[in-house]
Design a protein around this motif. Sequence first.
Motif, PDB file in Angstrom:
ATOM      1  N   GLU A   1       0.846  -1.199   0.000  1.00  0.00           N
ATOM      2  CA  GLU A   1       0.000   0.000   0.000  1.00  0.00           C
ATOM      3  C   GLU A   1       0.880   1.247   0.000  1.00  0.00           C
ATOM      4  OE1 GLU A   1      -3.247   0.147  -0.366  1.00  0.00           O
ATOM      5  OE2 GLU A   1      -3.277  -2.040  -0.427  1.00  0.00           O
ATOM      6  N   GLU A   2       0.405   2.285  -0.623  1.00  0.00           N
ATOM      7  CA  GLU A   2       1.182   3.520  -0.708  1.00  0.00           C
ATOM      8  C   GLU A   2       1.621   4.017   0.679  1.00  0.00           C
ATOM      9  OE1 GLU A   2      -0.950   6.854  -2.271  1.00  0.00           O
ATOM     10  OE2 GLU A   2       0.764   8.186  -2.001  1.00  0.00           O
ATOM     11  N   ALA A   3       0.704   3.956   1.639  1.00  0.00           N
ATOM     12  CA  ALA A   3       1.001   4.464   2.986  1.00  0.00           C
ATOM     13  C   ALA A   3       2.137   3.694   3.658  1.00  0.00           C
ATOM     14  CB  ALA A   3      -0.255   4.410   3.858  1.00  0.00           C
ATOM     15  N   LEU A   4       2.393   2.496   3.180  1.00  0.00           N
ATOM     16  CA  LEU A   4       3.429   1.675   3.815  1.00  0.00           C
ATOM     17  C   LEU A   4       4.760   1.721   3.061  1.00  0.00           C
ATOM     18  CD1 LEU A   4       1.261  -1.479   4.717  1.00  0.00           C
ATOM     19  CD2 LEU A   4       1.514   0.668   5.970  1.00  0.00           C
ATOM     20  N   THR A   5       4.770   2.368   1.901  1.00  0.00           N
ATOM     21  CA  THR A   5       5.996   2.360   1.089  1.00  0.00           C
ATOM     22  C   THR A   5       7.225   2.967   1.775  1.00  0.00           C
ATOM     23  OG1 THR A   5       5.227   4.334  -0.090  1.00  0.00           O
ATOM     24  CG2 THR A   5       4.928   2.207  -1.210  1.00  0.00           C
ATOM     25  N   PRO A   6       7.078   3.980   2.660  1.00  0.00           N
ATOM     26  CA  PRO A   6       8.305   4.508   3.285  1.00  0.00           C
ATOM     27  C   PRO A   6       9.150   3.442   3.980  1.00  0.00           C
ATOM     28  CG  PRO A   6       6.519   6.031   3.666  1.00  0.00           C
ATOM     29  CD  PRO A   6       5.893   4.800   3.039  1.00  0.00           C
ATOM     30  N   LEU A   7       8.489   2.407   4.502  1.00  0.00           N
ATOM     31  CA  LEU A   7       9.245   1.345   5.173  1.00  0.00           C
ATOM     32  C   LEU A   7      10.123   0.580   4.195  1.00  0.00           C
ATOM     33  CD1 LEU A   7       6.397   0.088   7.518  1.00  0.00           C
ATOM     34  CD2 LEU A   7       8.571   1.104   8.255  1.00  0.00           C
ATOM     35  N   LEU A   8       9.782   0.652   2.916  1.00  0.00           N
ATOM     36  CA  LEU A   8      10.576  -0.057   1.902  1.00  0.00           C
ATOM     37  C   LEU A   8      11.503   0.896   1.142  1.00  0.00           C
ATOM     38  CD1 LEU A   8       7.773  -2.409   0.468  1.00  0.00           C
ATOM     39  CD2 LEU A   8       9.429  -2.895   2.275  1.00  0.00           C
ATOM     40  N   THR A   9      11.001   2.047   0.753  1.00  0.00           N
ATOM     41  CA  THR A   9      11.818   2.946  -0.076  1.00  0.00           C
ATOM     42  C   THR A   9      13.046   3.463   0.683  1.00  0.00           C
ATOM     43  OG1 THR A   9      10.293   4.746   0.506  1.00  0.00           O
ATOM     44  CG2 THR A   9       9.971   3.695  -1.629  1.00  0.00           C
ATOM     45  N   THR A  10      12.946   3.510   2.003  1.00  0.00           N
ATOM     46  CA  THR A  10      14.076   3.948   2.833  1.00  0.00           C
ATOM     47  C   THR A  10      15.298   3.035   2.690  1.00  0.00           C
ATOM     48  OG1 THR A  10      12.557   4.867   4.462  1.00  0.00           O
ATOM     49  CG2 THR A  10      14.743   4.317   5.259  1.00  0.00           C
ATOM     50  N   ILE A  11      15.043   1.761   2.537  1.00  0.00           N
ATOM     51  CA  ILE A  11      16.131   0.767   2.613  1.00  0.00           C
ATOM     52  C   ILE A  11      17.221   0.986   1.546  1.00  0.00           C
ATOM     53  CG2 ILE A  11      16.676  -1.733   2.674  1.00  0.00           C
ATOM     54  CD1 ILE A  11      14.829  -0.814   5.020  1.00  0.00           C
ATOM     55  N   PRO A  12      16.846   1.104   0.261  1.00  0.00           N
ATOM     56  CA  PRO A  12      17.922   1.286  -0.723  1.00  0.00           C
ATOM     57  C   PRO A  12      18.739   2.560  -0.490  1.00  0.00           C
ATOM     58  CG  PRO A  12      15.746   1.318  -1.793  1.00  0.00           C
ATOM     59  CD  PRO A  12      15.523   0.923  -0.373  1.00  0.00           C
ATOM     60  N   PHE A  13      18.111   3.603   0.028  1.00  0.00           N
ATOM     61  CA  PHE A  13      18.862   4.837   0.304  1.00  0.00           C
ATOM     62  C   PHE A  13      19.855   4.645   1.448  1.00  0.00           C
ATOM     63  CE2 PHE A  13      15.280   7.705  -1.561  1.00  0.00           C
ATOM     64  CZ  PHE A  13      15.736   7.443  -2.836  1.00  0.00           C
ATOM     65  N   GLN A  14      19.482   3.849   2.424  1.00  0.00           N
ATOM     66  CA  GLN A  14      20.440   3.546   3.505  1.00  0.00           C
ATOM     67  C   GLN A  14      21.649   2.813   2.922  1.00  0.00           C
ATOM     68  OE1 GLN A  14      18.073   1.071   6.091  1.00  0.00           O
ATOM     69  NE2 GLN A  14      17.146   2.802   7.176  1.00  0.00           N
ATOM     70  N   LEU A  15      21.365   1.807   2.107  1.00  0.00           N
ATOM     71  CA  LEU A  15      22.457   1.012   1.527  1.00  0.00           C
ATOM     72  C   LEU A  15      23.337   1.867   0.625  1.00  0.00           C
ATOM     73  CD1 LEU A  15      20.472  -2.236   0.587  1.00  0.00           C
ATOM     74  CD2 LEU A  15      22.187  -2.036   2.412  1.00  0.00           C
ATOM     75  N   LEU A  16      22.698   2.715  -0.142  1.00  0.00           N
ATOM     76  CA  LEU A  16      23.435   3.567  -1.063  1.00  0.00           C
ATOM     77  C   LEU A  16      24.401   4.489  -0.307  1.00  0.00           C
ATOM     78  CD1 LEU A  16      23.055   4.540  -4.247  1.00  0.00           C
ATOM     79  CD2 LEU A  16      22.390   6.595  -3.022  1.00  0.00           C
ATOM     80  N   SER A  17      23.894   5.161   0.723  1.00  0.00           N
ATOM     81  CA  SER A  17      24.753   6.053   1.517  1.00  0.00           C
ATOM     82  C   SER A  17      25.884   5.268   2.150  1.00  0.00           C
ATOM     83  CB  SER A  17      23.953   6.724   2.637  1.00  0.00           C
ATOM     84  OG  SER A  17      22.880   7.410   2.102  1.00  0.00           O
ATOM     85  N   TYR A  18      25.512   4.115   2.660  1.00  0.00           N
ATOM     86  CA  TYR A  18      26.512   3.273   3.315  1.00  0.00           C
ATOM     87  C   TYR A  18      27.652   2.944   2.350  1.00  0.00           C
ATOM     88  CZ  TYR A  18      28.854  -0.710   5.261  1.00  0.00           C
ATOM     89  OH  TYR A  18      29.840  -1.543   5.712  1.00  0.00           O
ATOM     90  N   HIS A  19      27.309   2.473   1.158  1.00  0.00           N
ATOM     91  CA  HIS A  19      28.362   2.054   0.223  1.00  0.00           C
ATOM     92  C   HIS A  19      29.195   3.229  -0.256  1.00  0.00           C
ATOM     93  CE1 HIS A  19      27.558  -2.136   0.205  1.00  0.00           C
ATOM     94  NE2 HIS A  19      26.291  -1.951  -0.089  1.00  0.00           N
ATOM     95  N   ILE A  20      28.538   4.352  -0.519  1.00  0.00           N
ATOM     96  CA  ILE A  20      29.308   5.524  -0.957  1.00  0.00           C
ATOM     97  C   ILE A  20      30.302   5.916   0.137  1.00  0.00           C
ATOM     98  CG2 ILE A  20      29.153   8.002  -1.494  1.00  0.00           C
ATOM     99  CD1 ILE A  20      26.680   7.408  -3.150  1.00  0.00           C
TER     100      ILE A  20
END
Length: 366
Positions: free
Chosen positions: A326-345
């Motif tokens: 559901e759209e309202a729940l997407t922040p719990l998922l969309t956050t994850i790749p950004f965490q990984l991305l920052s981490y790797h950079i």
Amino acid sequence: EKGGYENFMLKEIHEQPKAITDTFRGRLLAEENMIKMSSIEDNLDRFLNANRIIIVACGTSWHAGLVAEYLFEDLARIPVEVEYASEFRYRNPIITDKDVVIAISQSGETADTLAAIKLAKSKGAFVYGVCNVVGSSIARETDSGAYTHAGPEIGVASTKAFTTQITVLTLIALKLGKANKSLSDEVFKNYLDKMQMIPKQVEQLLKIDEHVKSIAAVYKDSKNCLYLGRGFNFPVALEGALKLKEISYIHAEGYPAAEMKHGPIALIDENMPIFVIATNKGHYEKVVSNIQEIKARAGKIIAVVTEGDTQVRDIADHVIEIPDTEEALTPLLTTIPFQLLSYHIAVMLGRNVDQPRNLAKSVTVE
Ligand code: F6R
């Protein structure tokens, strides 16, 4: 103690499926079609009769508060204001005994947040805490509250604390929405079912780590980055930018996608990576047109899309897929790749990801 991970941040990112499950435990009872939270049940009238909910927090916790604004208004139809604790406390704010104040804090020790709730209490507001650290000052000072059960967060950059804050706030919004009938039984049930799938979906997302790492390698030398999202994912864009800034020291800004044309679009050229959240439900067509505007100016697009997306895939330079929910729940998922991305950079740039320069885990001075 790092459980085989190179540092605490990576460990904590990977702990999120478990942390979210722990935060659900005893609360999300999908089979009984209910959410059990005695701190809400015991104070139900205060929440349902509130003129408005005022959320106070700092940093990442403030971003969780922004997500909660969308959640409470959409799911429970309760007006919400979200305030930086540091601004709120010095603004001579209008607070009455009909207001409910929610303070969000991982550490429970943030000086500005603590001062904001003392002020709110002195004006008669009911103050509710969402903290991670058990027995912390904010947990003790509030009238009631709910703990996130993220477990200790050691890395200075907040990861699992953020997703578990959103988890608790989603449960509260759903519970209130059911209680005041903003949500039908059927819609409520569907949310519970979709919520229950989140830990597994986060687990699935963590498996795309290598793909995210390959994107990190392309953009690690950027001087500036933009993060864009709309609706529920606007705060996720802010959080994505904050995470990159604090651990990699690359300048990054988050914006609501539609604000681009009011200024930031002037920054775009072929050296500017733009991370865009374009999930299929949230204003998808509008985000697609924002992406086209950026492409027309030679910006590089890294898009977070829903599994199976084709339209954005055609125009983006890179895509990262998240599972459907559901759209309202997407922040719990969309956050994850950004965490990984920052981490790797940050790792590629040789930064100390657990203890970035100039930052402290709890900010106990104002
Ligand atoms: C960001 C970060 C900070 C904290 C902020 C509030 O990764 O860690 O922005 O979110 O200092 O801290 P708490 O939640 O402990 O009140």
